[in-house]
Design a protein around this motif. Structure first.
Motif, mmCIF file in Angstrom:
data_model
loop_
_atom_site.group_PDB
_atom_site.id
_atom_site.type_symbol
_atom_site.label_atom_id
_atom_site.label_comp_id
_atom_site.label_asym_id
_atom_site.label_seq_id
_atom_site.Cartn_x
_atom_site.Cartn_y
_atom_site.Cartn_z
ATOM 1 N N CYS A 113 0.849 -1.203 0.000
ATOM 2 C CA CYS A 113 0.000 0.000 0.000
ATOM 3 C C CYS A 113 0.882 1.250 0.000
ATOM 4 N N PRO A 114 0.709 2.144 -0.973
ATOM 5 C CA PRO A 114 1.563 3.331 -1.038
ATOM 6 C C PRO A 114 1.229 4.388 0.008
ATOM 7 N N GLY A 115 0.065 4.258 0.677
ATOM 8 C CA GLY A 115 -0.330 5.260 1.669
ATOM 9 C C GLY A 115 -1.142 6.374 1.032
ATOM 10 N N THR A 116 -1.984 7.009 1.839
ATOM 11 C CA THR A 116 -2.906 8.009 1.309
ATOM 12 C C THR A 116 -2.222 9.286 0.865
ATOM 13 N N SER A 117 -1.029 9.567 1.394
ATOM 14 C CA SER A 117 -0.350 10.820 1.040
ATOM 15 C C SER A 117 0.486 10.696 -0.223
ATOM 16 N N SER A 118 0.579 9.472 -0.766
ATOM 17 C CA SER A 118 1.390 9.249 -1.968
ATOM 18 C C SER A 118 0.650 9.703 -3.215
ATOM 19 N N ASP B 36 -13.119 12.507 2.241
ATOM 20 C CA ASP B 36 -12.308 13.562 1.624
ATOM 21 C C ASP B 36 -11.801 14.590 2.629
ATOM 22 N N GLU B 37 -12.714 15.070 3.498
ATOM 23 C CA GLU B 37 -12.319 16.126 4.420
ATOM 24 C C GLU B 37 -11.187 15.673 5.350
ATOM 25 N N HIS B 38 -11.247 14.417 5.768
ATOM 26 C CA HIS B 38 -10.227 13.905 6.682
ATOM 27 C C HIS B 38 -8.883 13.741 5.985
ATOM 28 N N LEU B 39 -8.911 13.191 4.781
ATOM 29 C CA LEU B 39 -7.665 13.078 4.015
ATOM 30 C C LEU B 39 -7.066 14.452 3.771
ATOM 31 N N SER B 40 -7.916 15.415 3.423
ATOM 32 C CA SER B 40 -7.430 16.756 3.097
ATOM 33 C C SER B 40 -6.783 17.419 4.300
ATOM 34 N N ILE B 41 -7.472 17.410 5.453
ATOM 35 C CA ILE B 41 -6.940 18.133 6.605
ATOM 36 C C ILE B 41 -5.635 17.502 7.086
ATOM 37 N N VAL B 42 -5.535 16.164 7.041
ATOM 38 C CA VAL B 42 -4.300 15.504 7.466
ATOM 39 C C VAL B 42 -3.162 15.837 6.507
ATOM 40 N N GLN B 43 -3.443 15.815 5.197
ATOM 41 C CA GLN B 43 -2.389 16.094 4.218
ATOM 42 C C GLN B 43 -1.967 17.549 4.246
ATOM 43 N N TYR B 44 -2.914 18.462 4.374
ATOM 44 C CA TYR B 44 -2.553 19.878 4.422
ATOM 45 C C TYR B 44 -1.783 20.201 5.704
ATOM 46 N N ALA C 29 2.086 19.583 6.405
ATOM 47 C CA ALA C 29 3.094 20.603 6.100
ATOM 48 C C ALA C 29 3.535 21.332 7.360
ATOM 49 N N ALA C 30 2.737 21.197 8.439
ATOM 50 C CA ALA C 30 3.062 21.901 9.678
ATOM 51 C C ALA C 30 3.224 20.900 10.819
ATOM 52 N N HIS C 31 2.230 20.820 11.694
ATOM 53 C CA HIS C 31 2.394 19.986 12.889
ATOM 54 C C HIS C 31 1.019 19.607 13.426
ATOM 55 N N ILE C 32 0.792 18.305 13.648
ATOM 56 C CA ILE C 32 -0.432 17.831 14.293
ATOM 57 C C ILE C 32 -0.035 17.064 15.548
ATOM 58 N N ASP C 33 -0.566 17.468 16.694
ATOM 59 C CA ASP C 33 -0.292 16.720 17.923
ATOM 60 C C ASP C 33 -0.960 15.359 17.881
ATOM 61 N N GLY C 34 -2.216 15.334 17.414
ATOM 62 C CA GLY C 34 -2.915 14.062 17.349
ATOM 63 C C GLY C 34 -4.411 14.254 17.282
ATOM 64 N N ALA C 35 -5.120 13.125 17.385
ATOM 65 C CA ALA C 35 -6.572 13.110 17.255
ATOM 66 C C ALA C 35 -7.225 12.631 18.538
ATOM 67 N N VAL C 36 -8.359 13.248 18.859
ATOM 68 C CA VAL C 36 -9.242 12.764 19.924
ATOM 69 C C VAL C 36 -10.462 12.164 19.226
ATOM 70 N N ILE C 37 -10.784 10.924 19.549
ATOM 71 C CA ILE C 37 -11.867 10.213 18.875
ATOM 72 C C ILE C 37 -13.036 10.057 19.838
ATOM 73 N N LYS D 185 -3.314 4.371 9.356
ATOM 74 C CA LYS D 185 -2.935 4.370 7.941
ATOM 75 C C LYS D 185 -2.278 5.691 7.530
ATOM 76 N N VAL D 186 -2.798 6.802 8.032
ATOM 77 C CA VAL D 186 -2.260 8.109 7.635
ATOM 78 C C VAL D 186 -1.235 8.631 8.639
ATOM 79 N N LYS D 187 -0.837 7.744 9.580
ATOM 80 C CA LYS D 187 0.204 8.078 10.568
ATOM 81 C C LYS D 187 -0.174 9.297 11.413
ATOM 82 N N LEU D 188 -1.466 9.349 11.785
ATOM 83 C CA LEU D 188 -1.968 10.414 12.651
ATOM 84 C C LEU D 188 -1.972 9.911 14.096
#
Length: 323
Positions: free
Chosen positions: A13-18, A183-191, A194-202, A223-226
């Motif tokens: 799997c190339p990963g979603t950011s590829s 789409d929205e989740h892929l977009s926000i993680v990929q955008y 470029a900066a910094h994400i501490d992590g996700a609360v589910i 999968k998206v290394k979040l």
């Protein structure tokens, strides 16, 4: 991405950011091939540099996710923002990217407000001097207007929120996302990569029908290394205000979030009991934490917020991470 749909992940799997996401030979037959192929591509170098520059002064970024709608995700996002902003020394921003169901303006008491343009970009709408909000709800002529957009237009607005909003110096950026893994989740993680994400609360509720989708959400994060900060179980029992006995309105038939977190090696941040005042406060656009300071739910929220702060303190903003 295959496991998010219940099947085995392709070995290569190339990963979603590829750039090859959904297009590589290994993607053939994957249930999520079409989703990955249609998702937003990773920002090009010039775009990534622009996003980095705009978000350089954001110290901590927290995504709030849920597998299913109606579990209290936006309520939690709003109360997390209020809780963090209770420290007047902290600057907090709440970004609502639930494009088709923007409830944050209502919950924050900002219905009818509009976005203003300045020389440095769009200005957030402020609840307090240290709490700013941005939502597609501010761009609609009526709160009853339906947003009927395809993925690319949603992705474009998310990018615009990150690139064009003048957030200023921010200690915490909280991102309220729509339910699911699309789409929205892929977009926000990929955008934000470029900066910094501490992590996700589910966010989840105790019953299995909710936990099923939360497992997919956790799978998406892997999968998206979040990084996953932890899971919050909302509507976790009801404590009678008179007799103080607890009833399980949504019985945890498979062990609830606690059992799931043990099985998946994910932190359980806490359980929040039902309190009718939560819904009333949201409808009035007021902070439940201030309106019901003695509620058991308030105590749970404050403990969870403290744990999130402690997590962020252990992952301090480092300039070199966003080279």
């Amino acid at each position: 991405m295959a496991e998010a749909a219940g099947g085995p992940r392709p070995e290569d799997c190339p990963g979603t950011s590829s750039a090859q996401a959904g297009r590589a030979a290994a993607c053939q037959g994957c249930p999520n091939q079409r989703l990955c192929a249609a998702g937003a591509a990773a920002p090009d170098p010039a775009e990534a540099a622009e996003l980095r520059e705009r978000l350089r002064a954001v110290k901590h970024t927290i995504l709030v996710l849920s597998g299913k709608g109606g579990v209290g995700k936006s309520t939690f996002s709003a109360l997390l923002a209020h809780g963090l902003a209770a420290d007047e020394a902290k600057q907090v921003a709440l970004l609502d990217i639930d494009i088709c169901g923007p409830s944050i303006p209502k919950m924050m008491g900002l219905e009818g407000e509009q976005v203003h343009q300045s020389g440095s970009g769009w200005s957030p709408v402020y609840v307090e001097e240290n709490l700013g909000v941005m939502s597609v709800g501010f761009l609609l002529s009526s709160p009853d207007d339906a947003v009927i957009w395809r993925g690319p237009k949603k992705n474009g607005l998310i990018k615009q929120f990150l690139r064009d909003v003048d957030w200023g110096e921010i200690d915490y950026l909280i991102v309220d996302t729509p339910p699911g893994t699309s789409d929205e989740h892929l977009s926000i993680v990929q955008y934000l990569s470029a900066a910094h994400i501490d992590g996700a609360v589910i966010i989840t509720t105790p019953q299995e029908v909710s936990l099923q989708d939360v497992r997919k959400e956790i799978n998406f994060c892997h999968k998206v290394k979040l990084p996953i900060i932890g899971v919050v179980e909302n509507m976790s029992g009801f404590i009678c205000p008179k007799c103080k006995n607890e009833s399980q309105i949504f019985p945890p038939t498979t062990g609830g979030a606690e059992k799931m977190c043990q099985n998946l090696n994910v932190s359980l941040l806490g359980k929040v009991p039902l309190d009718p005042q939560i819904g009333r406060s949201c409808d009035k656009g007021q902070s439940f934490l201030s309106e019901a300071p003695e509620s058991p739910a308030t105590s749970s929220y404050r403990n969870i917020i403290q744990r999130i702060q402690e997590y962020c303190d252990q992952h301090p903003f480092q300039e070199e991470k966003i080279i």
